[in-house]
Write an enzyme that holds these catalytic residues in place. Structure first.
Site, PDB file in Angstrom:
ATOM      1  N   ASP A 225       0.920  -1.205   0.242  1.00 50.59           N
ATOM      2  CA  ASP A 225       0.024  -0.018  -0.001  1.00 50.59           C
ATOM      3  C   ASP A 225       1.009   1.273   0.259  1.00 50.59           C
ATOM      4  OD1 ASP A 225      -1.775  -2.058   0.588  1.00 50.59           O
ATOM      5  OD2 ASP A 225      -1.961  -1.638   2.692  1.00 50.59           O
TER       6      ASP A 225
HETATM    7  C1  26A Z   1     -11.769  -6.974   1.602  1.00 54.62           C
HETATM    8  N1  26A Z   1     -10.554  -7.240   2.357  1.00 54.62           N
HETATM    9  C2  26A Z   1     -10.236  -8.514   2.459  1.00 54.62           C
HETATM   10  C3  26A Z   1      -9.706  -5.970   2.729  1.00 54.62           C
HETATM   11  C4  26A Z   1      -8.617  -6.055   3.277  1.00 54.62           C
HETATM   12  C5  26A Z   1      -7.854  -4.747   3.698  1.00 54.62           C
HETATM   13  N2  26A Z   1      -8.333  -3.689   3.048  1.00 54.62           N
HETATM   14  C6  26A Z   1      -9.295  -3.581   2.357  1.00 54.62           C
HETATM   15  N3  26A Z   1     -10.277  -4.885   2.072  1.00 54.62           N
HETATM   16  N4  26A Z   1      -7.894  -7.121   4.057  1.00 54.62           N
HETATM   17  C7  26A Z   1      -6.763  -6.519   4.421  1.00 54.62           C
HETATM   18  N5  26A Z   1      -6.825  -5.074   4.058  1.00 54.62           N
HETATM   19  C8  26A Z   1      -5.926  -4.202   4.851  1.00 54.62           C
HETATM   20  O1  26A Z   1      -4.666  -4.452   4.027  1.00 54.62           O
HETATM   21  C9  26A Z   1      -3.719  -3.724   4.725  1.00 54.62           C
HETATM   22  C10 26A Z   1      -2.191  -4.195   4.387  1.00 54.62           C
HETATM   23  O2  26A Z   1      -2.096  -4.061   3.111  1.00 54.62           O
HETATM   24  C11 26A Z   1      -5.547  -4.109   6.180  1.00 54.62           C
HETATM   25  O3  26A Z   1      -6.344  -3.366   6.868  1.00 54.62           O
HETATM   26  C12 26A Z   1      -4.086  -3.720   6.385  1.00 54.62           C
HETATM   27  O4  26A Z   1      -3.862  -2.387   6.718  1.00 54.62           O
END
Ligand code: 26A
Length: 346
Positions: free
Chosen positions: A301
């Site tokens: 990210d």
């Molecule tokens: C729908 N899902 C599974 C998700 C996520 C996500 N953000 C949005 N949708 N699953 C994990 N994360 C985020 O990924 C970040 C790390 O790359 C986590 O909240 C974490 O901050």
């Protein structure tokens, strides 16, 4: 209050609070998690948040594209980024809003009255992180919210779009609406594949939005998952990047750029062209010592955030990749998807 002139970069996805703690093989096994993965929580996973809190978990603002939005704003002039998504009416939602405000990111959350703010359990083992997300309110984002006049006017004023692929599990029409706006006005549209389960289990949704993408981000495991689910018959990352760059495009005024990060290995960038000639470039990462790594949660990210800052700031593709790698190296030295404070400059 929204700035009258709008914000150049508009980001959309799922606002989540990360509940992050160190774990071990037993904890991963209890919930059937891989050591480095991201999944949607099902009934049998719901105990993980309590288990993590019992391990002295930290509450850290997360949500992949929300991290990217904060990252981009970190490297851009004030009032450059607006982020949209859906939160609940609760303390976790308040924490997210406050963190974005402190980072200078303007938020236009839809607030859902019935569901709590989404959360992501993050289990850290060594340099790996396993994420288990209960979307809750984040799953309630609807196209109607995006089409509200005061929100849509921010969409129209934006000059760049970044959507986290995780939103493909939530509201595809909103992603398409942004893609259409971008393509119609020749504005860059950027999308991350987010996690292997997106090309695996949300293949149709992903393929319905990929034509809108001018910049497509993924890491090596997501690239491999895409290749496998599309039966491309190759595990060669450069080949996959080239094929991603050549997929059909809505806006033919821009070539597609496919960017594949590979942890500490070089970042691969493939640049498509209407004539079918594809340029491939490799960029070494900004190396730091293994001991300096705090945790890698949010590294991708942060890369996307630095890269977006470059593109929004009018920098070259090469410089934008370098800005992404710089911000990623900074983020992995922090706890969770965070950036150094006081602010460091590139
Ligand atoms: C729908 N899902 C599974 C998700 C996520 C996500 N953000 C949005 N949708 N699953 C994990 N994360 C985020 O990924 C970040 C790390 O790359 C986590 O909240 C974490 O901050």
């Amino acid at each position: 209050m929204a700035a009258a002139q709008g914000y150049p970069l508009l980001c959309l996805e799922n606002p989540l609070l990360d509940i992050q703690a160190r774990g071990d093989a037993a904890l991963l096994e209890k919930y059937g998690l891989k050591e480095n993965d991201a999944i949607l929580a099902e009934e049998q996973h719901m105990g993980i948040y309590e288990d993590l809190l019992a391990r002295d978990a930290k509450l850290i603002p997360g949500g992949a594209a929300q991290n990217t939005a904060r990252g981009a704003q970190y490297m851009l002039p004030e009032q450059s980024v607006v982020y949209i998504g859906c939160i609940g009416k609760d303390k976790f939602g308040d924490i997210l809003k406050k963190t974005c405000e402190e980072a200078g990111v303007h938020t236009e959350y839809r607030v859902d009255e019935s569901q709590p703010t989404g959360k992501c359990g993050v289990v850290i083992t060594g340099h790996n992180r396993s994420m288990c997300t209960h979307l809750a309110a984040a799953n309630e984002y609807k196209i109607e919210h995006l089409k509200q006049p005061e929100i849509w006017s921010l969409v129209e004023k934006a000059k760049f779009y970044y959507v986290g692929g995780y939103h493909l599990t939530v509201c595809v029409p909103a992603i398409i609406a942004l893609g259409e706006e971008a393509a119609a006005k020749n504005k860059p549209f950027m999308l991350s594949l987010s996690a292997p389960f997106i090309p695996q289990f949300f293949k149709e949704q992903l393929d319905s939005v990929l034509p809108y993408t001018d910049y497509t981000f993924c890491n090596e495991t997501e690239a491999l998952a895409y290749s496998e689910s599309h039966q491309w018959g190759t595990e060669d990352i450069v080949e996959i990047a080239k094929k991603l760059a050549q997929l059909p495009k809505q806006n033919t005024q821009r070539p597609r750029v496919a960017i594949v990060t590979q942890g500490t290995e070089p970042t691969i960038v493939a640049i498509g062209s209407p004539a079918g000639l594809i340029e491939v470039k490799e960029f070494k990462v900004h190396e730091i010592s293994k001991d300096a790594i705090n945790d890698t949660n949010g590294a991708g990210d942060a890369f996307a955030g630095g890269f977006c800052a470059g593109i929004v700031g009018g920098k070259s593709l090469d410089d934008s990749v370098d800005m992404g790698q710089w911000l990623a190296s900074k983020s992995i030295q922090e706890l969770g998807p965070s950036f150094p404070f006081p602010k460091q400059t590139y």
